[in-house]
Design an enzyme around this catalytic site. Structure first.
Site, PDB file in Angstrom:
ATOM      1  N   SER A 143     -18.245 -33.110  -0.220  1.00  0.00           N
ATOM      2  CA  SER A 143     -18.208 -31.876  -1.017  1.00  0.00           C
ATOM      3  C   SER A 143     -17.269 -32.082  -2.198  1.00  0.00           C
ATOM      4  O   SER A 143     -16.285 -32.833  -2.101  1.00  0.00           O
ATOM      5  CB  SER A 143     -17.675 -30.715  -0.170  1.00  0.00           C
ATOM      6  OG  SER A 143     -17.442 -29.584  -0.981  1.00  0.00           O
ATOM      7  N   TYR A 157     -11.251 -27.276   5.259  1.00  0.00           N
ATOM      8  CA  TYR A 157     -12.585 -27.833   4.980  1.00  0.00           C
ATOM      9  C   TYR A 157     -12.492 -28.910   3.889  1.00  0.00           C
ATOM     10  O   TYR A 157     -13.061 -29.996   4.014  1.00  0.00           O
ATOM     11  CB  TYR A 157     -13.503 -26.691   4.558  1.00  0.00           C
ATOM     12  CG  TYR A 157     -14.844 -27.092   3.976  1.00  0.00           C
ATOM     13  CD1 TYR A 157     -15.895 -27.469   4.804  1.00  0.00           C
ATOM     14  CD2 TYR A 157     -15.062 -27.073   2.596  1.00  0.00           C
ATOM     15  CE1 TYR A 157     -17.134 -27.811   4.264  1.00  0.00           C
ATOM     16  CE2 TYR A 157     -16.288 -27.416   2.053  1.00  0.00           C
ATOM     17  CZ  TYR A 157     -17.326 -27.793   2.887  1.00  0.00           C
ATOM     18  OH  TYR A 157     -18.545 -28.138   2.356  1.00  0.00           O
TER      19      TYR A 157
HETATM   20  P1  NAP Z   1     -25.769 -24.433   6.040  1.00  0.00           P
HETATM   21  O1  NAP Z   1     -26.897 -23.763   5.353  1.00  0.00           O
HETATM   22  O2  NAP Z   1     -24.698 -23.617   6.690  1.00  0.00           O
HETATM   23  O3  NAP Z   1     -26.372 -25.472   7.096  1.00  0.00           O
HETATM   24  C1  NAP Z   1     -25.533 -26.223   7.908  1.00  0.00           C
HETATM   25  C2  NAP Z   1     -26.372 -26.910   8.950  1.00  0.00           C
HETATM   26  O4  NAP Z   1     -25.511 -27.712   9.794  1.00  0.00           O
HETATM   27  C3  NAP Z   1     -27.098 -25.954   9.851  1.00  0.00           C
HETATM   28  O5  NAP Z   1     -28.383 -26.473  10.118  1.00  0.00           O
HETATM   29  C4  NAP Z   1     -26.238 -25.944  11.109  1.00  0.00           C
HETATM   30  O6  NAP Z   1     -26.967 -25.608  12.262  1.00  0.00           O
HETATM   31  C5  NAP Z   1     -25.789 -27.388  11.149  1.00  0.00           C
HETATM   32  N1  NAP Z   1     -24.608 -27.597  11.972  1.00  0.00           N
HETATM   33  C6  NAP Z   1     -23.414 -26.985  11.875  1.00  0.00           C
HETATM   34  N2  NAP Z   1     -22.580 -27.436  12.813  1.00  0.00           N
HETATM   35  C7  NAP Z   1     -23.286 -28.358  13.517  1.00  0.00           C
HETATM   36  C8  NAP Z   1     -22.982 -29.185  14.631  1.00  0.00           C
HETATM   37  N3  NAP Z   1     -21.783 -29.122  15.209  1.00  0.00           N
HETATM   38  N4  NAP Z   1     -23.921 -30.021  15.095  1.00  0.00           N
HETATM   39  C9  NAP Z   1     -25.147 -30.073  14.521  1.00  0.00           C
HETATM   40  N5  NAP Z   1     -25.498 -29.316  13.473  1.00  0.00           N
HETATM   41  C10 NAP Z   1     -24.574 -28.466  12.987  1.00  0.00           C
HETATM   42  O7  NAP Z   1     -24.982 -25.378   5.052  1.00  0.00           O
HETATM   43  P2  NAP Z   1     -25.412 -26.264   3.782  1.00  0.00           P
HETATM   44  O8  NAP Z   1     -24.832 -25.599   2.615  1.00  0.00           O
HETATM   45  O9  NAP Z   1     -26.830 -26.656   3.797  1.00  0.00           O
HETATM   46  O10 NAP Z   1     -24.472 -27.527   4.084  1.00  0.00           O
HETATM   47  C11 NAP Z   1     -24.933 -28.818   4.410  1.00  0.00           C
HETATM   48  C12 NAP Z   1     -23.819 -29.793   4.109  1.00  0.00           C
HETATM   49  O11 NAP Z   1     -23.506 -29.717   2.725  1.00  0.00           O
HETATM   50  C13 NAP Z   1     -22.512 -29.497   4.845  1.00  0.00           C
HETATM   51  O12 NAP Z   1     -21.910 -30.716   5.244  1.00  0.00           O
HETATM   52  C14 NAP Z   1     -21.660 -28.834   3.795  1.00  0.00           C
HETATM   53  O13 NAP Z   1     -20.281 -28.990   4.028  1.00  0.00           O
HETATM   54  C15 NAP Z   1     -22.117 -29.566   2.556  1.00  0.00           C
HETATM   55  N6  NAP Z   1     -21.842 -28.871   1.298  1.00  0.00           N
HETATM   56  C16 NAP Z   1     -22.464 -27.679   1.000  1.00  0.00           C
HETATM   57  C17 NAP Z   1     -22.167 -27.055  -0.207  1.00  0.00           C
HETATM   58  C18 NAP Z   1     -22.810 -25.767  -0.617  1.00  0.00           C
HETATM   59  O14 NAP Z   1     -22.363 -25.184  -1.636  1.00  0.00           O
HETATM   60  N7  NAP Z   1     -23.795 -25.268   0.072  1.00  0.00           N
HETATM   61  C19 NAP Z   1     -21.247 -27.630  -1.085  1.00  0.00           C
HETATM   62  C20 NAP Z   1     -20.634 -28.822  -0.729  1.00  0.00           C
HETATM   63  C21 NAP Z   1     -20.950 -29.444   0.457  1.00  0.00           C
HETATM   64  P3  NAP Z   1     -26.474 -24.441  13.264  1.00  0.00           P
HETATM   65  O15 NAP Z   1     -26.382 -23.183  12.501  1.00  0.00           O
HETATM   66  O16 NAP Z   1     -27.522 -24.455  14.318  1.00  0.00           O
HETATM   67  O17 NAP Z   1     -25.120 -24.850  13.768  1.00  0.00           O
END
Ligand code: NAP
Length: 248
Positions: A143, A157
């Protein structure tokens, strides 16, 4: 035979977009999810209906036994592993450090750091040439928080993603001779549900005027960077980072 890509946390958001694009580009896709079985199965059905190959596997990446089972199940289903995308990640309610308790710190580090380490370890054991594998590629989803620090929101985080950056640099050097490349993407403000878990579903809209490109990012824009690092298109890149953050 199709190359196999395992994507953690693929039931929604960036992981789901990566699964769809990977299937479109000819990968067989192993989708990991923790709780959202219906969403993961719907994604599998969508990929299968358009001629792709996908299976869904439940596992909490922070739990070692579940990670071992996950990699075993993926091997039983597909017989090989070529790419691991460490996408599963969590953040918690926005707050200052003074308010953070140890249970929260442990949850945030368990999923974002330990989970990523465990999945990398199991992938290296299967893909590494010293273990009889054919090499492969690992893409970590870090991130921009690792660079910006996320003050007043979630420095836990941000620090966890800093650890993912260090893991990427170190592991890339450790396994280069085993035929495994390790890279990371650093998304900025991307429109997904993750901001709601911080208590502010409208966070991207609030902050978008501070983004040089003037808007939040789409999940597909992150997925394209992940697919580049996953594929042979990036054959001379390891220990590298692609910032997908609109210049922020
Ligand atoms: P999201 O919509 O909240 O999706 C997160 C996914 O991870 C969900 O499918 C969730 O499933 C799964 N997950 C969470 N804990 C888990 C665990 N312990 N074991 C297996 N699966 C797990 O988030 P996103 O924004 O797509 O984020 C994806 C990645 O991008 C993350 O690493 C996040 O830190 C990174 N990121 C996102 C942003 C942003 O702005 N969106 C920015 C920087 C980095 P469940 O709900 O079933 O747990």
């Amino acid at each position: 035979m199709k190359k196999v890509m395992l994507i953690t946390g693929a039931s929604r958001g960036i992981g789901a977009a990566t699964a769809l694009l990977a299937a479109e580009r000819g990968f067989a896709v192993a989708l990991n999810y923790r709780r959202e079985r219906d969403a993961a199965q719907a994604l599998v059905a969508r990929i299968t209906a358009s001629g792709g190959e996908a299976r869904a596997f439940a596992a909490d990446v922070a739990d070692e036994d579940e990670v071992l089972r996950l990699f075993g199940d993926v091997h039983d289903a597909f017989g090989r592993l070529d790419v691991l995308v460490n996408n599963a990640g969590i953040l918690e309610r926005q707050m200052r450090l003074e308010e953070m308790d140890v249970a929260r710190l442990q949850r945030v580090f368990a999923v974002n750091v330990t989970g990523t380490f465990l999945c990398c370890r199991e992938a290296v054991k299967r893909m590494g040439r010293r273990h009889g594998g054919r090499g492969g590629s690992i893409v970590n989803v870090s991130s921009m928080a690792s660079r910006l620090g996320s003050p007043n929101e979630y420095i836990d985080y941000a620090a966890a993603k800093g650890a993912v950056d260090s893991l990427t640099i170190g592991l890339a050097k450790e396994v280069a001779a085993d035929g495994i490349r390790v890279n990371a993407v650093r998304p900025g403000l991307i429109k997904t549900d993750i901001h709601a878990s911080g208590g502010e579903p409208g966070r991207v809209e609030r902050l978008q005027s501070a983004i040089p490109l003037g808007r939040g990012g789409e999940v597909e824009e992150v997925a394209r960077a992940i697919l580049f690092l996953a594929s042979d298109e990036s054959s001379y890149s390891t220990g590298g980072f692609i910032d997908v953050s609109g210049g922020r």
